[in-house]
Design a protein around this motif. Structure first.
Motif, PDB file in Angstrom:
ATOM      1  N   TYR A  50      27.473  38.310  51.136  1.00  0.00           N
ATOM      2  CA  TYR A  50      28.995  38.415  50.468  1.00  0.00           C
ATOM      3  C   TYR A  50      29.113  40.020  50.291  1.00  0.00           C
TER       4      TYR A  50
ATOM      5  N   LEU B 151      29.438  31.911  46.339  1.00  0.00           N
ATOM      6  CA  LEU B 151      28.179  32.779  46.228  1.00  0.00           C
ATOM      7  C   LEU B 151      26.976  31.764  46.383  1.00  0.00           C
TER       8      LEU B 151
ATOM      9  N   THR C 272      32.744  46.163  36.848  1.00  0.00           N
ATOM     10  CA  THR C 272      31.844  45.319  37.335  1.00  0.00           C
ATOM     11  C   THR C 272      30.834  45.096  35.982  1.00  0.00           C
TER      12      THR C 272
ATOM     13  N   TYR D 232      20.360  26.642  29.831  1.00  0.00           N
ATOM     14  CA  TYR D 232      21.405  27.322  30.883  1.00  0.00           C
ATOM     15  C   TYR D 232      21.149  28.552  31.437  1.00  0.00           C
TER      16      TYR D 232
ATOM     17  N   ASN E  49      24.349  44.042  41.793  1.00  0.00           N
ATOM     18  CA  ASN E  49      23.368  44.857  41.775  1.00  0.00           C
ATOM     19  C   ASN E  49      22.181  44.405  40.724  1.00  0.00           C
TER      20      ASN E  49
ATOM     21  N   GLY F  34      33.217  36.134  36.773  1.00  0.00           N
ATOM     22  CA  GLY F  34      32.784  36.491  35.409  1.00  0.00           C
ATOM     23  C   GLY F  34      34.011  37.268  34.663  1.00  0.00           C
TER      24      GLY F  34
ATOM     25  N   SER G 247      28.847  24.503  31.142  1.00  0.00           N
ATOM     26  CA  SER G 247      29.586  24.878  30.135  1.00  0.00           C
ATOM     27  C   SER G 247      30.813  25.810  30.519  1.00  0.00           C
ATOM     28  N   ILE G 248      30.655  26.460  31.688  1.00  0.00           N
ATOM     29  CA  ILE G 248      31.755  27.195  32.354  1.00  0.00           C
ATOM     30  C   ILE G 248      32.846  26.285  32.860  1.00  0.00           C
TER      31      ILE G 248
ATOM     32  N   MET H 135      32.050  42.413  51.647  1.00  0.00           N
ATOM     33  CA  MET H 135      32.959  43.313  50.915  1.00  0.00           C
ATOM     34  C   MET H 135      33.091  44.686  51.227  1.00  0.00           C
TER      35      MET H 135
ATOM     36  N   PRO I 152      38.312  37.870  39.370  1.00  0.00           N
ATOM     37  CA  PRO I 152      37.361  36.733  39.713  1.00  0.00           C
ATOM     38  C   PRO I 152      36.035  36.572  39.002  1.00  0.00           C
TER      39      PRO I 152
ATOM     40  N   ASN J  40      35.128  31.853  41.678  1.00  0.00           N
ATOM     41  CA  ASN J  40      34.851  31.572  42.977  1.00  0.00           C
ATOM     42  C   ASN J  40      33.291  31.387  43.115  1.00  0.00           C
TER      43      ASN J  40
ATOM     44  N   PRO K 168      34.479  51.534  39.349  1.00  0.00           N
ATOM     45  CA  PRO K 168      35.910  51.547  39.662  1.00  0.00           C
ATOM     46  C   PRO K 168      36.473  50.034  39.334  1.00  0.00           C
ATOM     47  N   VAL K 169      35.555  49.031  39.063  1.00  0.00           N
ATOM     48  CA  VAL K 169      36.372  47.802  39.075  1.00  0.00           C
ATOM     49  C   VAL K 169      35.949  46.810  37.804  1.00  0.00           C
TER      50      VAL K 169
ATOM     51  N   TYR L 191      25.843  29.327  44.504  1.00  0.00           N
ATOM     52  CA  TYR L 191      25.404  28.578  43.189  1.00  0.00           C
ATOM     53  C   TYR L 191      26.530  27.884  42.415  1.00  0.00           C
TER      54      TYR L 191
HETATM   55  C1  LIG Z   1      29.095  28.967  28.286  1.00  0.00           C
HETATM   56  C2  LIG Z   1      27.670  29.404  28.569  1.00  0.00           C
HETATM   57  C3  LIG Z   1      27.033  28.983  29.943  1.00  0.00           C
HETATM   58  C4  LIG Z   1      25.859  29.621  29.931  1.00  0.00           C
HETATM   59  C5  LIG Z   1      25.438  29.901  31.352  1.00  0.00           C
HETATM   60  C6  LIG Z   1      24.716  31.091  31.745  1.00  0.00           C
HETATM   61  C7  LIG Z   1      25.835  32.275  31.545  1.00  0.00           C
HETATM   62  C8  LIG Z   1      26.465  32.337  33.131  1.00  0.00           C
HETATM   63  C9  LIG Z   1      27.683  32.808  33.154  1.00  0.00           C
HETATM   64  C10 LIG Z   1      28.250  32.564  34.298  1.00  0.00           C
HETATM   65  C11 LIG Z   1      29.667  33.300  34.586  1.00  0.00           C
HETATM   66  C12 LIG Z   1      30.310  32.811  35.531  1.00  0.00           C
HETATM   67  C13 LIG Z   1      29.589  33.377  37.030  1.00  0.00           C
HETATM   68  C14 LIG Z   1      29.947  34.583  37.230  1.00  0.00           C
HETATM   69  C15 LIG Z   1      29.106  35.187  38.789  1.00  0.00           C
HETATM   70  C16 LIG Z   1      29.869  36.442  39.104  1.00  0.00           C
HETATM   71  O1  LIG Z   1      30.770  37.184  38.355  1.00  0.00           O
HETATM   72  S1  LIG Z   1      29.109  37.005  40.647  1.00  0.00           S
HETATM   73  C17 LIG Z   1      30.500  38.280  40.919  1.00  0.00           C
HETATM   74  C18 LIG Z   1      31.594  37.677  41.761  1.00  0.00           C
HETATM   75  N1  LIG Z   1      32.661  38.584  41.864  1.00  0.00           N
HETATM   76  C19 LIG Z   1      33.258  38.635  43.079  1.00  0.00           C
HETATM   77  O2  LIG Z   1      33.331  37.774  43.878  1.00  0.00           O
HETATM   78  C20 LIG Z   1      34.323  39.516  43.182  1.00  0.00           C
HETATM   79  C21 LIG Z   1      33.961  40.597  44.153  1.00  0.00           C
HETATM   80  N2  LIG Z   1      34.895  41.937  44.191  1.00  0.00           N
HETATM   81  C22 LIG Z   1      35.884  41.714  44.775  1.00  0.00           C
HETATM   82  O3  LIG Z   1      36.321  40.831  45.323  1.00  0.00           O
HETATM   83  C23 LIG Z   1      36.786  43.146  44.885  1.00  0.00           C
HETATM   84  O4  LIG Z   1      35.910  43.907  44.470  1.00  0.00           O
HETATM   85  C24 LIG Z   1      37.920  43.124  44.036  1.00  0.00           C
HETATM   86  C25 LIG Z   1      39.236  42.359  44.550  1.00  0.00           C
HETATM   87  C26 LIG Z   1      37.644  42.814  42.501  1.00  0.00           C
HETATM   88  C27 LIG Z   1      38.440  44.683  43.932  1.00  0.00           C
HETATM   89  O5  LIG Z   1      38.811  44.909  45.182  1.00  0.00           O
HETATM   90  P1  LIG Z   1      39.037  46.555  45.380  1.00  0.00           P
HETATM   91  O6  LIG Z   1      40.023  47.237  44.464  1.00  0.00           O
HETATM   92  O7  LIG Z   1      39.261  46.770  46.946  1.00  0.00           O
HETATM   93  O8  LIG Z   1      37.623  47.313  45.290  1.00  0.00           O
HETATM   94  P2  LIG Z   1      36.361  47.128  46.085  1.00  0.00           P
HETATM   95  O9  LIG Z   1      36.201  48.327  47.148  1.00  0.00           O
HETATM   96  O10 LIG Z   1      36.197  45.882  46.840  1.00  0.00           O
HETATM   97  O11 LIG Z   1      35.284  47.460  45.155  1.00  0.00           O
HETATM   98  C28 LIG Z   1      34.852  48.828  44.674  1.00  0.00           C
HETATM   99  C29 LIG Z   1      33.269  48.884  44.763  1.00  0.00           C
HETATM  100  O12 LIG Z   1      32.933  48.091  43.513  1.00  0.00           O
HETATM  101  C30 LIG Z   1      32.013  47.271  44.303  1.00  0.00           C
HETATM  102  N3  LIG Z   1      31.911  45.883  43.746  1.00  0.00           N
HETATM  103  C31 LIG Z   1      32.983  45.077  43.664  1.00  0.00           C
HETATM  104  N4  LIG Z   1      32.736  43.916  42.902  1.00  0.00           N
HETATM  105  C32 LIG Z   1      31.266  44.058  42.589  1.00  0.00           C
HETATM  106  C33 LIG Z   1      30.344  43.284  41.969  1.00  0.00           C
HETATM  107  N5  LIG Z   1      30.770  41.950  41.591  1.00  0.00           N
HETATM  108  N6  LIG Z   1      28.994  43.623  41.918  1.00  0.00           N
HETATM  109  C34 LIG Z   1      28.731  44.795  42.396  1.00  0.00           C
HETATM  110  N7  LIG Z   1      29.408  45.854  43.007  1.00  0.00           N
HETATM  111  C35 LIG Z   1      30.779  45.434  43.228  1.00  0.00           C
HETATM  112  C36 LIG Z   1      32.201  47.064  45.838  1.00  0.00           C
HETATM  113  O13 LIG Z   1      31.115  46.870  46.560  1.00  0.00           O
HETATM  114  C37 LIG Z   1      32.764  48.671  46.095  1.00  0.00           C
HETATM  115  O14 LIG Z   1      31.754  49.402  46.182  1.00  0.00           O
HETATM  116  P3  LIG Z   1      31.710  50.883  47.122  1.00  0.00           P
HETATM  117  O15 LIG Z   1      32.711  51.507  46.638  1.00  0.00           O
HETATM  118  O16 LIG Z   1      31.987  50.026  48.430  1.00  0.00           O
HETATM  119  O17 LIG Z   1      30.300  51.252  47.050  1.00  0.00           O
END
Ligand SMILES: CCCCCCCCCCCC/C=C/CC(=O)SCCNC(=O)CCNC(=O)[C@H](O)C(C)(C)COP(=O)(O)OP(=O)(O)OC[C@H]1O[C@@H](n2cnc3c(N)ncnc32)[C@H](O)[C@@H]1OP(=O)(O)O
Length: 288
Positions: A276, A163, A54, A256, A95, A137, A170-171, A280, A135, A159, A51-52, A165
């Motif tokens: 976290y 979490l 991911t 990295y 996951n 990634g 680079s980010i 959610m 948010p 954000n 749905p979102v 970390y």
């Molecule tokens: C330049 C080179 C550098 C090299 C370094 C190495 C490379 C590293 C790169 C690092 C990149 C930066 C780091 C990133 C880390 C992340 O991205 S961690 C993820 C962080 N995400 C969040 O905090 C967002 C979480 N989600 C939300 O806040 C909300 O879902 C939403 C606002 C986006 C949407 O809200 P809504 O529309 O109400 O939907 P929901 O009901 O909340 O979600 C639906 C469904 O999806 C599941 N879900 C949501 N997000 C995630 C996720 N990130 N992972 C897994 N699942 C997720 C949520 O639980 C719901 O599931 P159910 O329907 O309840 O089962």
């Protein structure tokens, strides 16, 4: 033989309509992406992992393949967007980070790194049409594009500190390059998510659109200006602006990735990710 005839007929059909055959065929080959070429040879890449959106390894690896193909086929530009009118991308898939083997986390992190390098260093102009929340990634993907247009009333930002970390160097640099050192420091240390209006004020996005259609109009305007610019001159200038970060990531990328994998694998960080995720789910339950 039958497959060959079908393929040839399809090819003629697409060519006669002056639509990119290759990109069109692509749209059928992916599970989580749709790729279409418009009449200006601009690829519209739509993430469609309901749905979102991911970002799991599979979606990221599809984005990576498309970027390679767009480079090889010399597309004139790319728009990265979402099928959803609520979420651009919810960031990396918890996951694949929670209670996962290091190898699984490593695949996820190295695949996003691959996407970052290809998208940030792409020779063609890139625009993110952000049709919903972006948010973590999701924000990173949009930061790798050259221009960001966001629909009103959503949130965007990095954000990751929330979490447990730290934001990889680079980010951090990507954010500093976009909104400046002071704003990046304030935003990253607090894990701040900006509303669309706030994001425009701080320079995290370039334009606000009232809806998806108007966001696409703005994306076209941005891309059309390059019709009169020689692509090589444009590309080298972009490379000069982006070289420092790209070089750093190419040299130190593996370090990295390993740092990030060990950070995520720490028990304390695993606990925070679990909390976290639970939070959610609770929010969702309470809002239903
Ligand atoms: C330049 C080179 C550098 C090299 C370094 C190495 C490379 C590293 C790169 C690092 C990149 C930066 C780091 C990133 C880390 C992340 O991205 S961690 C993820 C962080 N995400 C969040 O905090 C967002 C979480 N989600 C939300 O806040 C909300 O879902 C939403 C606002 C986006 C949407 O809200 P809504 O529309 O109400 O939907 P929901 O009901 O909340 O979600 C639906 C469904 O999806 C599941 N879900 C949501 N997000 C995630 C996720 N990130 N992972 C897994 N699942 C997720 C949520 O639980 C719901 O599931 P159910 O329907 O309840 O089962």
């Amino acid at each position: 033989m039958y497959r060959y005839v079908c393929k040839t007929m399809l090819r003629r059909l697409f060519l006669s309509k002056k639509v990119s055959y290759q990109a069109r065929l692509f749209s059928g080959n992916f599970r989580y992406l749709e790729v279409l070429n418009n009449e200006n040879n601009v690829a519209i890449v739509t993430m469609k992992r309901a749905p979102v959106n991911t970002l799991n390894s599979e979606l990221l690896s599809e984005i990576s393949s498309v970027l390679t193909n767009l480079d090889e086929t010399k597309c004139s530009g790319m728009v990265l967007t979402s099928f959803s009118d609520k979420v651009f991308s919810s960031g990396l898939d918890f996951n694949e980070m929670y209670e996962s083997r290091p190898a699984t986390i490593r695949t996820l992190v190295s695949t996003i790194l691959e996407v970052i390098i290809k998208l940030y260093g792409s020779p063609f102009p890139t625009v993110a049409v952000i049709t919903g929340h972006a948010p973590s990634g999701g924000c990173v993907l949009s930061l790798c594009c050259e221009y960001r247009i966001m629909v009103q009333n959503f949130q965007i930002g990095l954000n990751v500190v929330k979490l447990g970390y730290s934001t990889p160097l680079s980010i951090v640099q990507l954010m500093v390059n976009t909104i400046g050192h002071r704003n990046a420091e304030l935003a990253l240390t607090s894990g701040r998510l900006f509303t669309t209006n706030e994001a425009l004020r701080v320079g995290l996005i370039d334009e606000i659109a009232k809806d998806r259609a108007s966001a696409f109009d703005k994306a076209n305007d941005f891309l059309n200006q390059f019709k009169v610019i020689p692509p090589i001159a444009r590309h080298f200038t972009k490379q000069s602006m982006r070289r420092a970060l790209l070089q750093d990531v190419s040299i130190n990328g593996k370090i990295y990735v390993e740092d990030f994998v060990s950070l995520i694998s720490r028990p304390k960080v695993q606990e925070l990710i679990a909390a976290y995720m639970a939070n959610m789910k609770n929010k969702k339950k309470n809002s239903n």
